[in-house]
Design a protein around this motif. Sequence first.
Motif, short mmCIF file in Angstrom:
data_model
loop_
_atom_site.label_atom_id
_atom_site.label_comp_id
_atom_site.label_asym_id
_atom_site.label_seq_id
_atom_site.Cartn_x
_atom_site.Cartn_y
_atom_site.Cartn_z
N HIS A 99 12.29 33.59 5.43
CA HIS A 99 13.04 34.54 6.26
C HIS A 99 14.55 34.49 6.00
N ARG A 100 15.00 33.83 4.96
CA ARG A 100 16.45 33.72 4.68
C ARG A 100 16.73 34.24 3.29
N PRO A 101 17.40 35.37 3.17
CA PRO A 101 17.75 35.89 1.83
C PRO A 101 18.68 34.92 1.12
N LEU A 102 18.43 34.71 -0.16
CA LEU A 102 19.25 33.80 -0.94
C LEU A 102 20.51 34.47 -1.49
N LEU A 103 20.56 35.81 -1.44
CA LEU A 103 21.71 36.55 -1.95
C LEU A 103 22.45 37.24 -0.81
N THR A 104 23.74 37.23 -0.93
CA THR A 104 24.56 37.99 0.02
C THR A 104 24.59 39.45 -0.42
N PRO A 105 24.95 40.36 0.47
CA PRO A 105 25.02 41.77 0.07
C PRO A 105 25.90 42.01 -1.15
N ALA A 106 27.03 41.31 -1.27
CA ALA A 106 27.91 41.50 -2.43
C ALA A 106 27.23 41.02 -3.70
N GLU A 107 26.54 39.87 -3.62
CA GLU A 107 25.84 39.37 -4.79
C GLU A 107 24.70 40.29 -5.18
N LEU A 108 24.02 40.85 -4.18
CA LEU A 108 22.92 41.78 -4.43
C LEU A 108 23.42 43.03 -5.14
N ALA A 109 24.58 43.51 -4.72
CA ALA A 109 25.15 44.69 -5.37
C ALA A 109 25.52 44.38 -6.80
N GLY A 110 26.01 43.19 -7.07
CA GLY A 110 26.35 42.83 -8.44
C GLY A 110 25.14 42.78 -9.34
N VAL A 111 24.02 42.26 -8.83
CA VAL A 111 22.80 42.19 -9.64
C VAL A 111 22.25 43.58 -9.88
N GLU A 112 22.32 44.47 -8.88
CA GLU A 112 21.82 45.84 -9.04
C GLU A 112 22.59 46.60 -10.10
N LEU A 117 23.15 36.94 -12.30
CA LEU A 117 23.95 36.08 -11.44
C LEU A 117 23.46 34.65 -11.53
N ARG A 118 24.44 33.72 -11.68
CA ARG A 118 24.17 32.28 -11.54
C ARG A 118 25.08 31.79 -10.42
N HIS A 119 24.52 31.05 -9.50
CA HIS A 119 25.30 30.70 -8.31
C HIS A 119 24.77 29.41 -7.72
N ASP A 120 25.71 28.57 -7.17
CA ASP A 120 25.35 27.33 -6.49
C ASP A 120 25.48 27.53 -4.99
N ILE A 121 24.52 26.98 -4.26
CA ILE A 121 24.57 26.97 -2.79
C ILE A 121 24.73 25.52 -2.34
N GLY A 122 25.71 25.27 -1.48
CA GLY A 122 26.00 23.90 -1.05
C GLY A 122 27.03 23.26 -1.98
N SER A 123 27.56 22.12 -1.56
CA SER A 123 28.62 21.45 -2.31
C SER A 123 28.26 19.99 -2.57
N LEU A 124 28.93 19.44 -3.61
CA LEU A 124 28.72 18.02 -3.94
C LEU A 124 29.32 17.12 -2.86
N THR A 131 20.92 21.96 -1.17
CA THR A 131 21.81 22.42 -2.25
C THR A 131 20.94 23.01 -3.35
N LEU A 132 21.29 24.21 -3.78
CA LEU A 132 20.48 24.94 -4.75
C LEU A 132 21.36 25.48 -5.87
N ARG A 133 20.72 25.71 -7.01
CA ARG A 133 21.33 26.50 -8.08
C ARG A 133 20.35 27.63 -8.37
N LEU A 134 20.82 28.85 -8.25
CA LEU A 134 19.91 29.99 -8.38
C LEU A 134 20.35 30.90 -9.52
N ARG A 135 19.34 31.68 -9.93
CA ARG A 135 19.54 32.68 -10.98
C ARG A 135 18.88 33.96 -10.49
N ALA A 136 19.65 35.04 -10.52
CA ALA A 136 19.13 36.33 -10.02
C ALA A 136 19.29 37.39 -11.11
N ARG A 137 18.19 38.23 -11.25
CA ARG A 137 18.23 39.26 -12.28
C ARG A 137 17.38 40.44 -11.83
N GLN A 138 17.81 41.61 -12.22
CA GLN A 138 17.06 42.82 -11.87
C GLN A 138 15.94 43.05 -12.90
#
Length: 457
Positions: A99-112, A117-124, A131-138
Amino acid sequence: MTLRGRLRFWFRRLPVVTRLVLAVAVTMSLVLTGAACLVYWRVETALDQQLNDDLTTYGRSLDQAVRAGTELPPGPSGSLQQVLDTRGRIVSSSDAVRHRPLLTPAELAGVESGAMLRHDIGSLLPITSDTLRLRARQVTADGGTRIVVAAVRRGHRDEALRELLAQLGIASGLTLIAASYVGYRTARAALRPVERYRGGAATLAGGAQNLRLDVPADRDDEITRLGHTLNHMLDRLEASAERERRFVADASHELRTPLTLMRAEVDVALHRPRSAEELTETLRSVDAEVQRLIDLSNALLDLEELGSSGHLTRAPVRLADLVDTAVSPHRRTAERAGHGLHTDVDDTAVDVDARWLVPAIGNLVDNALRHGNGSVRVTAVVHDGRVRVRVTDDGPGFPPEFLPRAFDRFARAEASRTSKGSGLGLAFVHAVATAHGGTAHAENTGRGAVVTLELPS
């Protein structure tokens, strides 16, 4: 004063050992920081490369499954996936992020727009959960356009990097402490002889006599060379102090004699009434002693000026003219005493200070006329860039025991103690020769004495 200026002023006021330790500590800190950054970068690069390879492989398998409309394949341990439509609604998702989208609306627009997109969630740091590292592609599939998000957990990678940072910090801190301690001990050991020399100098300043620094004979480094230099300086200081004591004693003796005679003449004149002739004779005697004091004072002033002046005023002058100027005032004295006075001089130019050299030669001629017999000969030649002036007489010569100290101030042969003179003539000659960078030498020839003055022309 600027902050940099205040820091420099504060640093210069610190003891040398403290400054050395601080310099070692700062230098080691920079070196250790650079080394730690290099190690951290290499390890981080290796971990990121492995993580990115896993993420790329997993993402490609998800892309292929979505295009084919088949079941999404499982990924590496701890991996997540999420499929979104173009409006950002979740079509398919792992249970952990259903129930939690991994992409923000701005990131979603960039992928569209077609970008991957390559992006890290969380910090060292500070530590965060999930903490995640994700890859998004259309991806275009039969059911329409989909946004495929592949993610892998960074927990193991972040934990390894945090452990590395802790180990590097501990190792760098211990190394810095060890280096500072070694630097402190080394600086103390290196400066210990300097402190010992300083203590010796303080003892000397307190009035100690015949002090010499204890310098190891089996070493040849900067500190031992400093010790030898200081001992040489102490030798010269002691010799200078001895010369000063001897000078004061001799000067006191030489000044006491004319002053005592003057006082005796005046006391006798005042003891009872005197005739005009007797008073005139007394005044003549006093005048002679006053002139003797004046001559002595002038000789001392000349010696002091020669010793304290930093240079001579050299100028070209004909050697024959220079010797004639020095000898001419003594020709009448030589005639009255029945002495012959002969000169043999090269007719060439020399570059000397005639102001000092003329009276020096005159002193040698005067000594030869007063203490010698027969003829006095003055020769002056120039050879190999050096001028040599020799004054020779036919007298009894110098007493052998007097020769080693003939050029000392107030040095006079015992036989001449009662004769005219202050004992400063040869000392003046030696000072003139030294100031010109030359030498003065006295010796007996068997027929008399000869004094040689040699200096660069």
